[in-house]
Design a protein around this motif. Structure first.
Motif, PDB file in Angstrom:
ATOM      1  N   SER A 320     -17.582   8.753  -7.756  1.00 27.21           N
ATOM      2  CA  SER A 320     -18.077   8.767  -8.901  1.00 27.21           C
ATOM      3  C   SER A 320     -18.094   7.459  -9.630  1.00 27.21           C
ATOM      4  N   ALA A 323     -21.019   5.223  -8.905  1.00 28.88           N
ATOM      5  CA  ALA A 323     -21.808   5.532  -9.707  1.00 28.88           C
ATOM      6  C   ALA A 323     -22.073   5.042 -10.781  1.00 28.88           C
ATOM      7  N   ASN A 329     -26.718   5.452  -4.701  1.00 29.01           N
ATOM      8  CA  ASN A 329     -26.261   6.555  -4.275  1.00 29.01           C
ATOM      9  C   ASN A 329     -26.167   6.233  -2.739  1.00 29.01           C
ATOM     10  N   GLY A 366     -27.569  20.681  -1.407  1.00 25.80           N
ATOM     11  CA  GLY A 366     -28.226  19.856  -2.343  1.00 25.80           C
ATOM     12  C   GLY A 366     -28.592  18.746  -1.597  1.00 25.80           C
ATOM     13  N   PRO A 368     -27.445  14.904  -1.810  1.00 26.00           N
ATOM     14  CA  PRO A 368     -26.417  13.835  -2.309  1.00 26.00           C
ATOM     15  C   PRO A 368     -27.071  12.399  -2.475  1.00 26.00           C
ATOM     16  N   GLU A 370     -29.840  12.167  -4.127  1.00 23.87           N
ATOM     17  CA  GLU A 370     -30.313  12.451  -5.417  1.00 23.87           C
ATOM     18  C   GLU A 370     -29.241  12.603  -6.591  1.00 23.87           C
ATOM     19  N   ASP A 371     -28.243  13.424  -5.981  1.00 20.64           N
ATOM     20  CA  ASP A 371     -26.857  13.757  -6.941  1.00 20.64           C
ATOM     21  C   ASP A 371     -25.798  13.631  -6.146  1.00 20.64           C
ATOM     22  N   GLY A 373     -22.915  14.256  -6.622  1.00 22.51           N
ATOM     23  CA  GLY A 373     -21.996  15.607  -6.995  1.00 22.51           C
ATOM     24  C   GLY A 373     -22.243  16.725  -5.840  1.00 22.51           C
ATOM     25  N   ALA A 374     -23.307  16.632  -5.126  1.00 26.46           N
ATOM     26  CA  ALA A 374     -23.626  17.618  -4.022  1.00 26.46           C
ATOM     27  C   ALA A 374     -22.441  17.445  -2.990  1.00 26.46           C
TER      28      ALA A 374
END
Ligand SMILES: [Zn+2]
Length: 392
Positions: A320, A323, A329, A366, A368, A370-371, A373-374
């Motif tokens: 993170s 990011a 990502n 999900g 990763p 995109e996010d 945290g997935a």
């Protein structure tokens, strides 16, 4: 094993949608459209249908399995017998694996214990990620991490230590080019520990065996010496001086041109750094990592797991940080997969989902890309074609 999934990461930032991958033994045999790959699988093959994303298994390129990640890892190490320590290291390796790390690089053990653990895991008697181990790091008498047992004075002793590590199976040679914070009684982080000639000898000895060199370097003169000596990766690379930072654009350019990878080894608890270093100094350190990223330095992910406050499940929280710096990502995931595999000399073996690569995989809920945290929502880990028991 046949895995059918909504998304499979098959390249940098690139998904295969509604695809499948077929694993034969420990290897990825085929990747492609679900129907075509499923047709290749025999009727007795185990089938997994997954609604999330399949990615290459993660790589933590900088850990110390010999340290406990507690408040005083050096004291804890001193109090452990080799037998106790090896047993603790097995638990830490298992924790890495459950957190999605299928390959790791251990950059400093004691008495060859990480090398022993690496071979246990390779033989399948212990569960854990593939370990590329440096064995015992080279440091001058009283130097950074001298308590690991790698004190060397002069060229002859440097050659002998490199040979000792190589004979025990080291896949990388680690040099403590500068001091470090963990060694309270050693040189300061920005101070160089080896002469240019000594570093050249160490690199030549490792390279003649076809083994890369990882240089621990905080201070700018140490970074310059490591680059000059032709090391393969620079660990930390914080550009420190006695009273601030000295970021050298020309040196960064050479790092890029020479293809040297940099592992900033940022802590999983990077948000706490402003409290330790002061807001201004921490922000300056963060900014230098961003400048290296912008300059095109090949960055790889690592956590320094084992040192203070860095546990063995911290790779995703550490990512993170990048990011926060604004890196896309796709690049951050590369740092913990394909780029790290390349830096470890394992680019043809792992870090990618492609036929012929080892079946080292994670399945997450999900998306990763995109996010990021997935990556925390790990539903399965596969290492060399075997599913890991996540309940342990
Ligand atoms: Zn380290």
């Amino acid at each position: 094993m046949l895995i059918v999934a909504n998304k499979i990461l098959v390249g940098s930032g690139e998904y295969l949608e509604n695809g499948a991958l077929l694993i034969e033994g420990d290897t990825i045999a085929a990747v492609g459209p679900a129907d075509a790959v499923a047709a290749r699988a025999g009727s007795g093959v185990e089938r997994i249908a997954f609604e999330g994303t399949v990615l290459p298994g993660l790589i933590d390129a900088h850990v110390h399995l010999a340290f406990d990640g507690g408040a005083d890892p050096v004291a804890a190490l001193a109090e452990s017998s080799d037998e106790t320590l090896l047993s603790d290291m097995r638990s830490r390796a298992a924790q890495l694996l459950r957190s999605g790390v299928t390959t790791t690089r251990d950059l400093g053990d004691r008495n060859g214990l990480a090398l022993r653990l690496a071979s246990e895991i390779a033989q399948g008697t212990t569960a854990g990620p593939r370990i590329v181990s440096a064995g015992t790091p080279a440091t001058p008498p009283g130097g950074h991490c001298h308590f690991l047992g790698g004190e060397v004075a002069g060229e002859e002793e440097i050659r002998a230590l490199v040979q000792r590590n190589l004979s025990q199976g080291a896949g990388v040679i680690k040099a403590m080019v500068t001091g470090g914070g963990l060694t309270k009684d050693g040189p300061k982080s920005w101070e160089s520990q080896f002469s240019q000639e000594e570093l050249a000898v160490l690199v030549a000895e490792a390279h003649s065996a076809g083994v890369p060199v990882a240089a621990h370097a905080h201070g700018t003169p140490g970074i310059a010496a490591a680059v000059e000596a032709g090391v393969d990766t620079i660990e930390h690379c914080t550009w420190m001086t006695g009273d601030g930072f000295d970021f050298r654009e020309d040196l960064v350019q050479k790092i890029v041109e020479d293809g040297i990878a940099v592992c900033p080894a940022v802590s999983p608890h990077w948000q706490m750094l402003p409290r330790f270093f002061g807001e201004e100094r921490a922000q300056a350190m963060f900014e230098l990592v961003r400048k290296m990223a912008d300059a095109g330095v090949k960055l790889v992910a690592g956590t320094d797991a084992g040192v203070q406050r860095a546990g063995f499940d911290g790779l995703v929280p550490a990512l993170s940080f990048y990011a926060h710096l604004g890196l896309p990502n796709s690049r951050i995931i590369d740092m913990a997969t394909s780029s790290a595999a390349d830096a470890l000399g394992l680019g043809d073996t792992t870090g990618r989902i492609a036929p012929g690569c080892r079946a080292d995989l994670i399945l997450v809920d999900g998306d990763p890309l995109e996010d990021l945290g997935a990556l925390k929502a790990i539903r399965a880990v596969v290492t060399e074609g075997r599913k890991v028991d996540l309940s342990a």
